[in-house]
Design a protein around this motif. Structure first.
Motif, short mmCIF file in Angstrom:
data_model
loop_
_atom_site.label_atom_id
_atom_site.label_comp_id
_atom_site.label_asym_id
_atom_site.label_seq_id
_atom_site.Cartn_x
_atom_site.Cartn_y
_atom_site.Cartn_z
N GLU A 1 0.82 -1.21 0.00
CA GLU A 1 0.00 0.00 0.00
C GLU A 1 0.86 1.27 0.00
N THR A 2 2.01 1.21 0.69
CA THR A 2 2.92 2.38 0.72
C THR A 2 3.44 2.69 -0.67
N ASP A 3 3.75 1.64 -1.40
CA ASP A 3 4.22 1.85 -2.77
C ASP A 3 3.13 2.45 -3.65
N GLN A 4 1.89 1.97 -3.46
CA GLN A 4 0.78 2.54 -4.21
C GLN A 4 0.61 4.02 -3.91
N LYS A 5 0.71 4.38 -2.65
CA LYS A 5 0.57 5.79 -2.29
C LYS A 5 1.70 6.63 -2.88
N LEU A 6 2.90 6.02 -2.93
CA LEU A 6 4.04 6.76 -3.49
C LEU A 6 3.81 7.07 -4.97
N LEU A 7 3.31 6.07 -5.71
CA LEU A 7 3.03 6.30 -7.13
C LEU A 7 1.90 7.31 -7.30
N SER A 8 0.86 7.16 -6.48
CA SER A 8 -0.28 8.08 -6.59
C SER A 8 0.10 9.49 -6.20
N LYS A 9 1.08 9.61 -5.33
CA LYS A 9 1.55 10.93 -4.90
C LYS A 9 2.22 11.68 -6.05
N TRP A 10 3.01 10.96 -6.83
CA TRP A 10 3.82 11.63 -7.85
C TRP A 10 3.21 11.60 -9.25
N TYR A 11 2.25 10.72 -9.48
CA TYR A 11 1.62 10.65 -10.80
C TYR A 11 0.14 10.98 -10.70
N GLN A 12 -0.28 12.03 -11.44
CA GLN A 12 -1.67 12.48 -11.44
C GLN A 12 -2.24 12.35 -12.85
N LEU A 13 -3.53 12.06 -12.91
CA LEU A 13 -4.19 11.89 -14.21
C LEU A 13 -4.28 13.22 -14.94
N ASP A 14 -3.86 13.20 -16.21
CA ASP A 14 -4.00 14.36 -17.10
C ASP A 14 -5.07 14.00 -18.12
N ALA A 15 -6.31 14.34 -17.79
CA ALA A 15 -7.43 13.95 -18.65
C ALA A 15 -7.47 14.77 -19.93
N ALA A 16 -6.81 15.92 -19.93
CA ALA A 16 -6.83 16.78 -21.12
C ALA A 16 -5.91 16.27 -22.21
N ALA A 17 -4.96 15.40 -21.84
CA ALA A 17 -4.03 14.86 -22.83
C ALA A 17 -4.74 13.86 -23.72
N GLN A 18 -4.24 13.70 -24.92
CA GLN A 18 -4.79 12.73 -25.87
C GLN A 18 -3.70 11.76 -26.30
N PRO A 19 -3.78 10.47 -25.93
CA PRO A 19 -4.79 9.89 -25.03
C PRO A 19 -4.50 10.29 -23.57
N PRO A 20 -5.45 10.12 -22.68
CA PRO A 20 -5.24 10.46 -21.27
C PRO A 20 -4.07 9.68 -20.69
N CYS A 21 -3.34 10.34 -19.79
CA CYS A 21 -2.17 9.68 -19.21
C CYS A 21 -1.97 10.19 -17.80
N TYR A 22 -1.12 9.50 -17.09
CA TYR A 22 -0.71 9.95 -15.76
C TYR A 22 0.63 10.64 -15.91
N ARG A 23 0.71 11.87 -15.39
CA ARG A 23 1.88 12.69 -15.61
C ARG A 23 2.64 12.93 -14.31
N LEU A 24 3.97 12.88 -14.41
CA LEU A 24 4.83 13.12 -13.26
C LEU A 24 4.67 14.56 -12.79
N GLN A 25 4.48 14.75 -11.50
CA GLN A 25 4.25 16.07 -10.94
C GLN A 25 5.55 16.84 -10.72
N PRO A 26 5.47 18.18 -10.69
CA PRO A 26 6.69 18.96 -10.41
C PRO A 26 7.28 18.58 -9.07
N ILE A 27 8.61 18.57 -9.01
CA ILE A 27 9.31 18.15 -7.79
C ILE A 27 8.92 19.03 -6.62
#
Length: 1359
Positions: free
Chosen positions: A253-279
């Motif tokens: 679960e900690t690993d899942q939270k780590l990925l979810s923390k740094w990768y957010q859904l970019d629904a405006a992108a085509q196709p939609p993707c999860y994008r790395l957040q600014p440091i």
């Protein structure tokens, strides 16, 4: 080609013949497209999910950073590409041109109603000169070579890279400069904070800089890859399905939270993707300025990276790991070696192998194991892609702490690296230069200078890019279409505020105009994008030249003044309109440089039929106001203001284009500001600023005004890159005359302490990074500008140029001083040890090339430092400097230096007054070849001093004249010092006072001229330029061959007559009548000649004393001869037989009177009009062509002692003239591409390739010694004569006139060259003067001295 002759020597030919091509083929350049895997890999850096689409509005382009290096194929069809059609009505669809009729009924086929010179050009050059924008395939590669350094670990290979920079690069750079090329090195891999961040800003910068260079330069990748791939990177984006799969596969679960923390859904992108957040969004310390806080933040970030990569390695399949996980060096290799076979062939891989070889650890971590696997895969792929010789694998003993030059083994290793790199890079550079010069470089053609093609290539490239931008201007385009297709005789002016899209509109119109009138010529210029479009004077010069070429096939010879062009332009327009419609587009006419005049006196207020002139100008500028005074109100079209919805559309389209996607926060923020300003430029600038902060936590601040937005952009740029750094770098760009090259900028920044760092292996490494980052952040506002052979960076947008100039005004003096010191060689003289890699000599002459950057920039920088001292400085008074600048740059640059003085109302000396006038009159001649400066200046000063005593007694003028009369370089100075040679003859029917010049044997002092219409033959003393005999009443003399110094044979109509030139008497007439079309004859000895019979079936041997036929040579029945060639000693006769197939050459021995050889090549014909024979008759050369193949003709040489084919040479294009020199042991051929090739008779090699003419050289003449060759184009496309040393392969001297040369002759050692020039009653005698020229002072008398200057009337003599 066959290589046998019918005399039974075919088998010998194969053994003895030397067959050579003029040039060996360079390697073929081919670019491969990336595989699907590579495309996906690139997505992590480039953000390719962003929406496509063309540019909108004004000319701004998205950043090239991180874009994949793909190669687009040019469409074969003729429709316009890359131009949005949606903003134009259906009646204007660019894919289907409307059926609008032109005002006049012209033939719409491509090359009808054009001069033969244009019809002879290649399709590429035709399209350029005729303005066919859509069909033009422009050339983007320039004289620039870039070494791009790819490195896995900047610290691991710093010693090898340091050696590349400090030892190899300076030597190689000098080698390139001496050949007229720039060598730049791009190396961003140093221990810098940007590299340590481990985000994607650094790889984006690397790939962006790589693409920026690849667009214009020849890139040589140098890869340092050993046992590490360097620091791993997180994927910048993960497709939604792959991310969900990965998240579901993570058990912890900690690993899942780590990925979810740094990768957010970019629904405006085509196709939609999860994008790395600014440091900084999760590690606030990353924004801190203190070193300690930032190091802590970096440590935390590195820990997070390692955890996430371990997680992704555990859940991703190998295919997904190859897709998403990468390092900087992998990105670089994929964007060079794996995406371009051209770059793969050039890539050099330095692979260091430590001994003893490290064993692979058994207990590697997942991250280490993954990197080891990918390293092995990458090295395997590299071995498959690269040339084996370019893989440099070198062993070296491992020592803790890395390489040390104190260890002998390590020192030997570095020496090996240096040797291999130096060897391979030198070979690569030489290969690139050969390839560029033979295949890519624009060259003069059929009398048209290369400078015209280069200017049109730049203008067309810019126009094609600008036309890709589209704003909805349907009403304005239709309004202009009405003007183009109407009978309106007034110019049309388009005006509007800066940034409203005038440039893109005119670029669009350049393509639409040829849809509306396909048969029209189009002349277009975008002011300021090149040196030739930076001033009104140069702008008019290039337009007048182009119009003259389109009308007459050759350049105008109008003096370089506004008044001359104002007179020449209407004349040309009146002449052009009779052939085809002509449309002239001039964009930004008010945006010329500070060294340009601002007048509109040249503007024609009424245009001829079929001529249209469109200009764009900034609203309320001085030029706009002057136009309003000159033109009727109906001649103006105002750029319409964009509606709010249109501006919003441009803005959002640009935001999406410049960013990966657009979030609602950015969208809401920027859209509100459009209500305040709807200028397309404002929307573009604002959109571009959003791209800087797309992956960072930063608030976008719209200003609602383009000037304030530009100011904010510069302010934010200073915040990102550093205030002082931006201030200094942009000041250097802004305060140059013609921009600045990449290598020069790195040099200059390296000399600035602001760009030094102790943490890097070379102290000036931050300069490399800074310049690349600056180019990335200002990509849409900077552009390449080619000045001569030099490619510099300058501002694209005038508004930003003015904003930068105003903001950094306080750095102006500093920048001018830095630039002046640099081009004056200050640091080269001081030679600081820590800057050894960036030191370049600033000598004026580099090898065989001139240092044009120094010649152009030094006076300009000096003026802004000491404006009142320029008129008395060496830059305008030292004749050596002026000569070098005329040769190394052009006359325009000196005239611009003089204009700077004129603009400041600084009084001119008599000398500067004459210099200005001289350069304006002789501008075309000196720009063609500056080495004739002294010859023409001597002529000019002599005329001025004779006409005006003020000049005669001026000490400076007298000193200069004395120097010109005894020039420091070899010069052909006219004996009679007349100005008439530079005056273009405007008479339609120009008379020819002389038809032929022939030198007399055994003397270097006397020549004979033949005047057919005047029925005269004259003998001239070239040392005094006096006529010493005149024989009048000779019936229609056509040709003349001297028997000795006193007697000659003259072809009069169809009869051969013998005259005594000394006594002025008719001697005898030979029996028989010559063939009307082929009246060929030659001298056998002083009592006999051979002549082709009237029926051309045999050759007669005639007695010169009795006039009787002694004997006849005949090859057989019904064989018609079409040529006759006699060796200089009269021993061998060669004739062509046009009856037999294949075409034979018949060779007779005139002494034994026997046929020696019947020479043939199967399936080939000899072109006997292009043939030559040695004086002794040992060798004959002839041009030959294949009967059924369209290949270029070629040259064959026969050994007449054995009758064998001795040599065969195949130049790349047709041969148009031929000479052979037994004394020089060579054959000289003039080619259709204006080159002259000198072939060695012994080795068969091409000894020299002589370049300088701009048109095919159809006349070659050897001096009596055989070591010098005179070349010219009798057709008048190139009105120059050149004297070459065929033994040394160099130009001795050149002389140009504005009149056609009818005939010419060269005397021994080239001491005198005699010209018959169209429209001049007197011969032009050119005397060779110079420091190494040994004059012949011996003076002799022709014949009997009492008959000197005698005239003889022979008309009534019984002949």
């Amino acid at each position: 080609m066959g290589n046998s002759c019918s005399s039974g020597q075919g088998h010998k030919d194969k053994d003895n013949m030397s067959q050579r091509s003029e040039e060996s083929g360079s390697y073929q350049v081919r670019t491969s497209l990336p595989s699907n895997k590579q495309k996906v890999l690139l997505n992590h850096v480039t953000g390719s999910e962003s929406g496509g689409g063309g540019h909108t509005g004004v000319l701004l382009e998205p950043s090239t950073a991180g874009q994949p290096l793909t190669v687009s194929k040019q469409p074969e069809n003729k429709t316009l590409r890359g131009v949005a059609v949606t903003s134009v009505s259906d009646s204007m669809s660019l894919s289907s041109p409307p059926g609008t009729q032109s005002p006049k009924d012209f033939d719409k086929s491509g090359t009808t109603h054009v001069p033969p010179e244009i019809a002879s050009l290649s399709e590429q050059l035709q399209n350029l000169i005729m303005g066919k924008v859509a069909q033009c395939k422009t050339i983007t590669k320039t004289r620039k070579i870039v070494i791009y350094v790819c490195a896995a670990d900047s610290q691991d290979c710093c010693v090898e890279k340091g050696n590349l920079h400090n030892v190899i690069y300076p030597e190689l750079r000098t080698h390139c400069r001496e050949k007229g090329y720039e060598l730049h090195i791009v190396d961003l891999h140093w221990k810098t904070l940007l590299e340590k961040q481990q985000d994607h800003e650094f790889p984006e910068l690397c790939i962006g800089e790589l693409q920026r260079q690849t667009e214009v330069a020849y890139v040589i990748p140098v890869l340092f890859l050993s046992n590490s791939l360097g620091t791993p990177l997180l994927p910048i984006s993960i497709e939604q399905s792959d991310y969900q799969m990965a998240l579901d596969s993570v058990a912890d679960e900690t690993d899942q939270k780590l990925l979810s923390k740094w990768y957010q859904l970019d629904a405006a992108a085509q196709p939609p993707c999860y994008r790395l957040q600014p440091i900084s969004s999760h590690i606030p310390g990353f924004k801190e300025t203190s070193t300690e806080d930032r190091e802590k933040a970096l440590e935390e970030w590195r820990s997070e990276i390692e955890k996430m990569i371990s997680i992704l390695i555990g859940v991703f399949s190998q295919e997904l790991r190859d897709t998403y996980l990468t390092t900087v060096v992998e990105q670089e290799v994929h964007n060079t070696v794996f995406m371009s076979q051209e770059l793969a062939k050039r890539c050099i891989w330095i692979n260091r192998v430590y001994t003893p070889t490290e064993k692979t650890p058994d207990n590697m971590s997942p991250v280490e194991g993954e990197l080891h696997r990918r390293l092995h895969t990458l090295q395997r792929d590299l071995r498959n892609q690269l040339a084996e010789k370019h893989i440099v694998r070198l062993p070296v003993r491992y020592v803790e702490g890395g390489l040390s030059m104190d260890i002998p083994e390590h020192e030997e290793y570095i020496e090996s690296v240096e040797m291999y790199l130096s060897k391979h890079l030198t070979e690569m550079v030489d290969c690139i230069i050969d390839e560029h010069q033979s295949k890519t470089m624009l060259k003069p053609s059929y009398g048209i200078d290369v400078s015209i093609f280069e200017e049109l290539n730049q203008q067309t490239t810019f126009c094609q890019k600008a036309a890709q931008c589209s704003v909805n201007r349907e009403y304005t385009i239709n309004e202009i279409k009405t003007y183009i297709t109407s009978e309106n005789h007034s110019p049309l002016v388009i005006y509007g505020p800066g940034g409203c899209g005038k440039t893109t509109l005119l670029a669009r119109l350049a393509q639409c105009c040829l849809q509306w009138q396909p048969e029209a010529f189009l002349v277009f210029r975008f002011v300021g994008i090149s040196a030739q479009s930076s001033t009104i004077e140069q702008l008019l010069c290039s337009i007048v030249h182009q119009c003259s070429i389109l009308t007459y096939g050759y350049k105008s010879s109008a003096p370089h003044t506004i008044q001359s062009y104002a007179k020449a332009l209407p004349t040309l327009l009146n002449a052009t309109c009779l052939q085809r419609p002509l449309i002239v587009l001039l964009d930004g006419i008010d945006q010329t440089k500070s060294f340009s005049s601002k007048t509109l006196d040249w503007l024609p207020l009424k245009l001829p039929d079929n001529i249209k002139l469109l200009l764009s100008v900034t609203d309320n500028s001085d030029m706009h106001k002057e136009m309003m005074r000159k033109l009727d109100a109906k001649a103006f079209v105002k750029m319409p203001v964009l509606g709010e919805n249109e501006a919003k559309g441009i803005l959002m389209s640009s935001v999406v284009q410049y960013n990966h996607s657009v979030n609602s926060k950015i969208q809401d923020c920027v859209l509100k500001s459009v209500q305040e300003c709807t200028l397309p430029l404002y929307s573009k600038v604002l959109a571009w600023q959003t791209s800087w902060w797309a992956d960072k936590e930063h608030d976008i601040v719209p200003k609602g005004d383009v000037h304030n937005q530009l100011s904010l952009m510069l302010e934010e740029l200073e915040m990102i890159l550093g205030t002082t750094q931006v201030q200094h770098a942009l000041a250097l760009v802004t305060f140059t005359k013609h921009g600045i090259t990449d290598s020069e900028m790195i040099d200059l920044l390296s000399f600035d302490q602001t760009f030094h760092a102790n943490a890097t292996f070379v102290h000036w490494a931050p300069a490399c990074l800074m310049w690349s980052r600056l180019n990335k952040h200002l990509a849409p506002f900077l552009q390449w500008q080619l000045v001569g052979t030099v490619l510099g960076v300058q501002w694209r947008d005038n508004l930003l140029f003015n904003a930068v100039k105003a903001r950094y005004k306080e750095s102006e003096t500093w920048a001018h001083q830095m630039l002046y010191d640099y081009y004056n060689g200050k640091w080269w003289s001081e030679k600081p040890d820590h800057l050894v890699a960036r030191l370049v000599t600033q000598q004026t002459i580099l090898g065989k090339c001139y240092n044009r950057r120094k010649l152009d920039e030094l006076p300009y920088q000096y003026f802004y430092l000491k404006w009142d001292k320029l008129p008395t400085s060496e830059y305008l008074n030292n004749l050596d400097w002026i000569y070098e600048k005329v040769c190394g740059s052009n006359c325009f640059q000196i005239l611009e230096d003089l204009y700077l003085c004129y603009k400041e109302r600084i009084p001119e000396s008599k000398f500067l007054e004459l210099l200005r006038d001289f350069l304006q009159i002789y501008v075309n001649i000196l720009n063609y070849d500056g080495t004739q400066f002294y010859a023409h200046f001597c002529t000019y000063l002599n005329a001025k001093m004779e006409a005006n005593d003020e000049y005669k007694y001026d000490p400076k003028v007298a000193e200069v004249y004395k120097m010109c009369a005894k020039p420091p370089v070899a010069s052909l100075i006219p004996f009679n010092l007349s100005n008439s040679l530079t005056e273009e003859d405007t008479n339609v029917a120009v008379f020819k006072p002389f038809d032929l010049i022939v030198r007399l044997p055994g003397t270097d002092q006397f020549i004979v001229t033949v005047s057919t219409d005047k029925e005269e033959i004259c003998v001239w003393n070239v040392k005094t330029n006096e006529r010493v005999r005149k024989l009048k009443g000779i019936p229609q003399p056509i040709n003349l061959i001297p028997i000795d110094q006193n007697r000659c044979i003259v072809l009069c109509r169809r009869e051969l007559r013998v005259y005594n030139l000394d006594e002025g008497t008719f001697v005898t007439k030979l029996k028989g009548v010559m063939n009307q079309k082929m009246p060929y004859f030659g001298l056998h000895d002083d009592t006999h000649l051979v002549a082709l019979s009237r029926n051309r079936m045999y050759v007669n041997l005639m007695n010169l004393e009795s006039g009787d036929c002694v004997t006849t040579f005949k090859a057989g029945e019904d064989r018609f001869l079409n040529s006759l060639l006699v060796s200089g000693d009269g021993r061998v006769l060669v004739c062509g037989d046009e009856t037999q197939k294949p075409f034979p050459l018949l060779v007779w021995n005139l002494q034994s009177r026997k046929l020696l050889y019947d020479l043939r090549i199967p399936h080939h014909d000899f072109i006997t009009s292009l043939s030559a024979i040695t004086y002794e008759g040992n060798y004959v050369c002839c041009v030959c062509h294949e009967i059924d193949e369209p290949n270029p003709n070629f040259i064959v040489v026969y050994d007449l002692q054995s009758g064998t084919l001795f040599k065969k040479w195949k130049p790349s294009c047709d041969t148009v003239s031929l000479e052979i020199s037994s004394q020089g042991g060579c054959v000289i051929s003039g080619l259709e591409d204006a080159r002259i090739l000198v072939w060695d008779l012994i080795t068969g090699n091409c000894r020299w390739s002589l370049q300088g003419h701009t048109a095919p050289v159809n006349t070659l003449k050897l001096d009596p010694i055989g070591s010098l060759c005179l070349s010219t184009d009798i057709n008048g496309r190139d009105k120059s004569i050149r004297v070459w040393d065929v033994e040394k392969g160099n130009l001795v001297a050149v002389y140009t006139t504005n009149r056609n040369i009818i005939s010419c002759e060269i005397l021994s050692n080239g001491l005198h060259v005699v010209l018959a020039v169209q429209g001049l009653e007197e011969l032009v005698v050119l005397k060779l003067n110079g420091p190494d020229v040994q004059q012949d002072d011996n003076d002799t008398v022709f014949g009997a001295e009492v008959r000197t200057h005698a005239e003889f009337e022979l008309k009534d003599e019984n002949c």
